[in-house]
Motif scaffolding. Structure first.
Motif, PDB file in Angstrom:
ATOM      1  N   LEU A  86       0.809  -1.223   0.000  1.00 23.16           N
ATOM      2  CA  LEU A  86       0.000   0.000   0.000  1.00 23.16           C
ATOM      3  C   LEU A  86       0.840   1.270   0.000  1.00 23.16           C
ATOM      4  CD1 LEU A  86      -2.803   1.337   0.263  1.00 23.16           C
ATOM      5  CD2 LEU A  86      -2.562   1.120   2.716  1.00 23.16           C
ATOM      6  N   ALA A  87       1.879   1.318   0.801  1.00 25.54           N
ATOM      7  CA  ALA A  87       2.675   2.536   0.945  1.00 25.54           C
ATOM      8  C   ALA A  87       3.446   2.888  -0.320  1.00 25.54           C
ATOM      9  CB  ALA A  87       3.643   2.397   2.112  1.00 25.54           C
ATOM     10  N   ASN A  88       3.782   1.892  -1.129  1.00 21.95           N
ATOM     11  CA  ASN A  88       4.603   2.136  -2.317  1.00 21.95           C
ATOM     12  C   ASN A  88       3.812   2.121  -3.615  1.00 21.95           C
ATOM     13  OD1 ASN A  88       6.846   2.174  -0.608  1.00 21.95           O
ATOM     14  ND2 ASN A  88       7.085  -0.041  -0.760  1.00 21.95           N
ATOM     15  N   SER A  89       2.517   1.963  -3.546  1.00 27.16           N
ATOM     16  CA  SER A  89       1.700   1.851  -4.753  1.00 27.16           C
ATOM     17  C   SER A  89       1.314   3.216  -5.295  1.00 27.16           C
ATOM     18  CB  SER A  89       0.423   1.059  -4.452  1.00 27.16           C
ATOM     19  OG  SER A  89       0.737  -0.224  -4.013  1.00 27.16           O
ATOM     20  N   SER A  90       1.085   3.251  -6.597  1.00 28.03           N
ATOM     21  CA  SER A  90       0.562   4.479  -7.200  1.00 28.03           C
ATOM     22  C   SER A  90      -0.961   4.461  -7.074  1.00 28.03           C
ATOM     23  CB  SER A  90       0.970   4.567  -8.675  1.00 28.03           C
ATOM     24  OG  SER A  90       0.304   3.564  -9.417  1.00 28.03           O
ATOM     25  N   LEU A  91      -1.558   5.621  -7.192  1.00 28.02           N
ATOM     26  CA  LEU A  91      -3.016   5.722  -7.053  1.00 28.02           C
ATOM     27  C   LEU A  91      -3.750   4.877  -8.083  1.00 28.02           C
ATOM     28  CD1 LEU A  91      -3.538   9.498  -6.258  1.00 28.02           C
ATOM     29  CD2 LEU A  91      -3.871   7.564  -4.733  1.00 28.02           C
ATOM     30  N   ASP A  92      -3.182   4.764  -9.283  1.00 21.73           N
ATOM     31  CA  ASP A  92      -3.839   4.009 -10.348  1.00 21.73           C
ATOM     32  C   ASP A  92      -3.952   2.523 -10.027  1.00 21.73           C
ATOM     33  OD1 ASP A  92      -3.972   6.380 -11.727  1.00 21.73           O
ATOM     34  OD2 ASP A  92      -2.167   5.992 -12.891  1.00 21.73           O
ATOM     35  N   SER A  93      -2.991   1.995  -9.277  1.00 22.18           N
ATOM     36  CA  SER A  93      -2.976   0.559  -9.011  1.00 22.18           C
ATOM     37  C   SER A  93      -3.667   0.175  -7.699  1.00 22.18           C
ATOM     38  CB  SER A  93      -1.527   0.060  -8.982  1.00 22.18           C
ATOM     39  OG  SER A  93      -0.813   0.683  -7.932  1.00 22.18           O
ATOM     40  N   TYR A  98      -8.495   2.271  -0.699  1.00 18.90           N
ATOM     41  CA  TYR A  98      -7.184   2.634  -0.162  1.00 18.90           C
ATOM     42  C   TYR A  98      -6.656   3.970  -0.713  1.00 18.90           C
ATOM     43  CZ  TYR A  98      -7.063  -2.160   1.493  1.00 18.90           C
ATOM     44  OH  TYR A  98      -7.353  -3.335   2.117  1.00 18.90           O
ATOM     45  N   CYS A  99      -7.293   4.522  -1.706  1.00 20.82           N
ATOM     46  CA  CYS A  99      -6.821   5.775  -2.307  1.00 20.82           C
ATOM     47  C   CYS A  99      -6.862   6.945  -1.330  1.00 20.82           C
ATOM     48  CB  CYS A  99      -7.628   6.116  -3.549  1.00 20.82           C
ATOM     49  SG  CYS A  99      -7.284   5.029  -4.944  1.00 20.82           S
ATOM     50  N   LEU A 100      -7.822   6.942  -0.422  1.00 25.24           N
ATOM     51  CA  LEU A 100      -7.923   8.044   0.544  1.00 25.24           C
ATOM     52  C   LEU A 100      -6.663   8.176   1.383  1.00 25.24           C
ATOM     53  CD1 LEU A 100     -11.587   7.687   1.796  1.00 25.24           C
ATOM     54  CD2 LEU A 100     -10.633   9.505   0.388  1.00 25.24           C
ATOM     55  N   PHE A 101      -6.024   7.050   1.685  1.00 21.41           N
ATOM     56  CA  PHE A 101      -4.795   7.112   2.477  1.00 21.41           C
ATOM     57  C   PHE A 101      -3.726   7.909   1.743  1.00 21.41           C
ATOM     58  CE2 PHE A 101      -6.201   2.682   3.894  1.00 21.41           C
ATOM     59  CZ  PHE A 101      -6.991   3.190   4.907  1.00 21.41           C
TER      60      PHE A 101
END
Length: 149
Positions: A86-93, A98-101
């Motif tokens: 989660l911490a290293n992902s881009s918003l698209d993926s 989880y995007c709100l984080f």
């Protein structure tokens, strides 16, 4: 640092919301309340949803602490609820939940093999307009006095 434990019931979200509001109020972060509350409450919701599939309902632990960058909220459960990527992902993926984080928190860390998430918010006290207003009030009611010995 302040912590609270929340048992899963009908009042779980309300207890989490009260905890966040209290922290924001105690630290004069009213301008940041919504920015902080939305992702932290989303983390609590994710734990509640994943807890409904478990045989033993998890206790949600909320912790707030000060960091050199701002204020951090850690939301924890006994079960793994958060993907470690989660911490290293881009918003698209990322899944939408989880995007709100990534959008609202300035720093996101998944800890303890997905059992905890730490959301850090880089906050800096009051804004300039509020500071000027408060100085004006102080200058209006208090006059400078020179004391000579």
């Amino acid at each position: 640092m302040k912590t609270t434990g929340i048992q899963l019931n009908d009042m779980s979200l309300r207890q989490a919301e009260d905890f966040i509001a209290g922290i924001c109020d105690d630290n004069h972060l009213d301008n940041y309340h919504a920015t902080i509350a939305v992702p932290v409450l989303k983390a609590v919701e994710i734990i509640i949803q994943s807890g409904s599939n478990q045989s033993v309902a998890p206790t949600i632990n909320l912790k707030s602490e000060y960091t050199p960058k701002g204020i951090a909220f850690t939301v924890s459960s006994r079960y793994s609820c958060f993907p470690s990527s989660l911490a290293n992902s881009s918003l698209d993926s990322l899944p939408e939940s989880y995007c709100l984080f990534q959008l609202l928190a300035d720093q996101v860390e998944v800890l303890d093999d997905g059992k905890s998430i730490c959301l850090t918010f880089f906050v800096r006290g009051i804004d300039e307009q509020e500071s000027v207003r408060r100085m004006s009030v102080l200058n209006h009611f208090y006059s400078q006095v020179l004391v000579e010995v």
